[in-house]
Motif scaffolding. Sequence first.
Motif, short mmCIF file in Angstrom:
data_model
loop_
_atom_site.label_atom_id
_atom_site.label_comp_id
_atom_site.label_asym_id
_atom_site.label_seq_id
_atom_site.Cartn_x
_atom_site.Cartn_y
_atom_site.Cartn_z
N GLU A 35 0.82 -1.22 0.00
CA GLU A 35 0.00 0.00 0.00
C GLU A 35 0.86 1.28 0.00
OE1 GLU A 35 -3.18 1.57 3.03
OE2 GLU A 35 -3.45 -0.58 2.71
N ASN A 36 1.95 1.24 0.78
CA ASN A 36 2.82 2.43 0.86
C ASN A 36 3.46 2.74 -0.48
OD1 ASN A 36 2.28 2.69 3.51
ND2 ASN A 36 4.12 1.57 4.19
N ASP A 37 3.76 1.68 -1.24
CA ASP A 37 4.39 1.89 -2.54
C ASP A 37 3.45 2.62 -3.50
OD1 ASP A 37 6.65 0.68 -1.73
OD2 ASP A 37 6.38 -1.17 -2.87
N LEU A 38 2.16 2.45 -3.25
CA LEU A 38 1.18 3.06 -4.16
C LEU A 38 0.73 4.45 -3.69
CD1 LEU A 38 -0.98 -0.07 -5.05
CD2 LEU A 38 0.53 1.19 -6.59
N ALA A 39 1.34 4.92 -2.60
CA ALA A 39 0.88 6.19 -2.00
C ALA A 39 0.91 7.35 -2.99
CB ALA A 39 1.72 6.51 -0.77
N ASN A 40 1.87 7.35 -3.88
CA ASN A 40 1.99 8.47 -4.82
C ASN A 40 1.71 8.08 -6.26
OD1 ASN A 40 2.71 10.39 -2.85
ND2 ASN A 40 4.73 9.44 -2.74
N ILE A 41 0.98 6.98 -6.41
CA ILE A 41 0.69 6.48 -7.75
C ILE A 41 -0.81 6.29 -7.92
CG2 ILE A 41 1.16 4.60 -9.43
CD1 ILE A 41 3.76 5.64 -8.45
N GLU A 42 -1.33 6.78 -9.02
CA GLU A 42 -2.73 6.50 -9.34
C GLU A 42 -2.74 5.67 -10.64
OE1 GLU A 42 -6.73 9.17 -9.37
OE2 GLU A 42 -5.06 9.68 -8.08
N ILE A 43 -3.51 4.60 -10.63
CA ILE A 43 -3.55 3.72 -11.81
C ILE A 43 -4.95 3.78 -12.41
CG2 ILE A 43 -3.24 1.34 -12.63
CD1 ILE A 43 -1.57 0.88 -10.01
N VAL A 44 -5.01 3.91 -13.72
CA VAL A 44 -6.30 4.01 -14.42
C VAL A 44 -6.27 3.11 -15.64
CG1 VAL A 44 -7.91 5.60 -15.57
CG2 VAL A 44 -6.43 6.47 -13.75
N VAL A 45 -7.36 2.41 -15.89
CA VAL A 45 -7.49 1.70 -17.17
C VAL A 45 -8.75 2.21 -17.88
CG1 VAL A 45 -6.25 -0.39 -16.48
CG2 VAL A 45 -8.73 -0.28 -16.19
N CYS A 46 -8.65 2.35 -19.19
CA CYS A 46 -9.76 2.88 -19.98
C CYS A 46 -10.18 1.85 -21.04
CB CYS A 46 -9.36 4.18 -20.66
SG CYS A 46 -8.80 5.45 -19.51
N PRO A 47 -11.13 0.96 -20.67
CA PRO A 47 -11.62 -0.05 -21.62
C PRO A 47 -12.63 0.58 -22.59
CG PRO A 47 -12.16 -0.61 -19.32
CD PRO A 47 -11.78 0.84 -19.36
N ASN A 48 -13.06 -0.21 -23.57
CA ASN A 48 -14.12 0.28 -24.46
C ASN A 48 -15.44 0.36 -23.67
OD1 ASN A 48 -15.70 -2.26 -24.77
ND2 ASN A 48 -13.79 -3.01 -25.63
N PHE A 49 -16.40 1.10 -24.22
CA PHE A 49 -17.66 1.34 -23.50
C PHE A 49 -18.38 0.07 -23.06
CE2 PHE A 49 -18.07 5.66 -25.73
CZ PHE A 49 -17.78 6.37 -24.59
N VAL A 50 -18.44 -0.93 -23.94
CA VAL A 50 -19.25 -2.10 -23.58
C VAL A 50 -18.60 -2.95 -22.50
CG1 VAL A 50 -20.75 -2.38 -25.59
CG2 VAL A 50 -18.46 -3.32 -25.66
N ASN A 51 -17.33 -2.76 -22.28
CA ASN A 51 -16.63 -3.55 -21.24
C ASN A 51 -16.48 -2.79 -19.92
OD1 ASN A 51 -14.23 -5.30 -23.41
ND2 ASN A 51 -16.44 -5.39 -23.28
N ILE A 52 -16.77 -1.49 -19.97
CA ILE A 52 -16.46 -0.64 -18.80
C ILE A 52 -17.07 -1.16 -17.50
CG2 ILE A 52 -17.20 1.55 -17.76
CD1 ILE A 52 -16.04 3.03 -19.96
N TYR A 53 -18.37 -1.42 -17.51
CA TYR A 53 -19.04 -1.75 -16.25
C TYR A 53 -18.49 -3.05 -15.64
CZ TYR A 53 -22.69 -2.31 -12.76
OH TYR A 53 -23.37 -2.46 -11.57
N HIS A 54 -18.18 -4.01 -16.50
CA HIS A 54 -17.61 -5.26 -16.01
C HIS A 54 -16.27 -5.00 -15.33
CE1 HIS A 54 -20.45 -7.93 -18.08
NE2 HIS A 54 -20.51 -6.94 -18.94
#
Length: 264
Positions: A35-54
């Motif tokens: 958790e500490n390693d991620l303190a200054n990192i934000e991770i985002v993934v951008c799937p296509n619209f039909v897969n987003i909710y899953h």
Amino acid sequence: MKKFLIAGNWKMNNTLNMSEELFSAINIAVSNINENDLANIEIVVCPNFVNIYHIVLKASGIPVYVGAQNCYTEIKGAFTGEISATMLKSVGCKYCIVGHSERRTIFKESNEFINKKVKVLIENDINPILCIGETIEERKSSNTFSVLKSQLDNCLKDISTDDLPKIVIAYEPVWAIGTGISATTKEIAEAHNWLRHYLIANYGEIIANKIYILYGGSLTENNADETFSIENVNGGLIGGASLVADKFLSIIHTAIAKSKENDL
Ligand code: PGA
């Protein structure tokens, strides 16, 4: 202390099974990061619209946010085929890419149109990832900075200083996207310094320094270390390499290492 945002733009790729498989691999690996390693990192993934909710459902409980790749300027109505910011909000999207060069070029999106999307996203509590960048012709004719200025002036028109930190800027030279030819360290440094100064001049230092300025364009596990060492680079918007879990994870680990160096 340097903060990083690592965003994967999956573009028009992956069936549902493929998205789930890719995300599972990311999920397992990210869940194992301290958790500490991620303190200054934000991770985002951008799937296509039909897969987003899953993917949003699978991302619950882990520090990975889900973003969309586009939205329309209006909230609802007779706009067949479009997706609104309220819809994205309702399924749990935290980010949305706007102004990507593929949309500017293929779908003829103007800065004024992109400005409307930025506004509707902010109104709906979604963080826009605003892409800007010059073509090779514009660079060769020494117009890089006038192009960036015009894109920012128009895409950020009437955005209040208070709302500005909700926006992520992604500098993506068009000639570097999907070509395997990343911009050089010098080119990235020049552009990112110019962008930071633009933000300082227009919104003041405190606000400007809160803004993530990402680099995008053939960013891979091989050049992430060099790219993330550049001042004013706060991560990346990654296309091709984000479709391969190991490559995307390697880029995340590079950002973690860099955030720690900067923490010392
Ligand atoms: P690329 O794409 O990493 O495949 O060059 C980046 C982007 O289009 O955002």
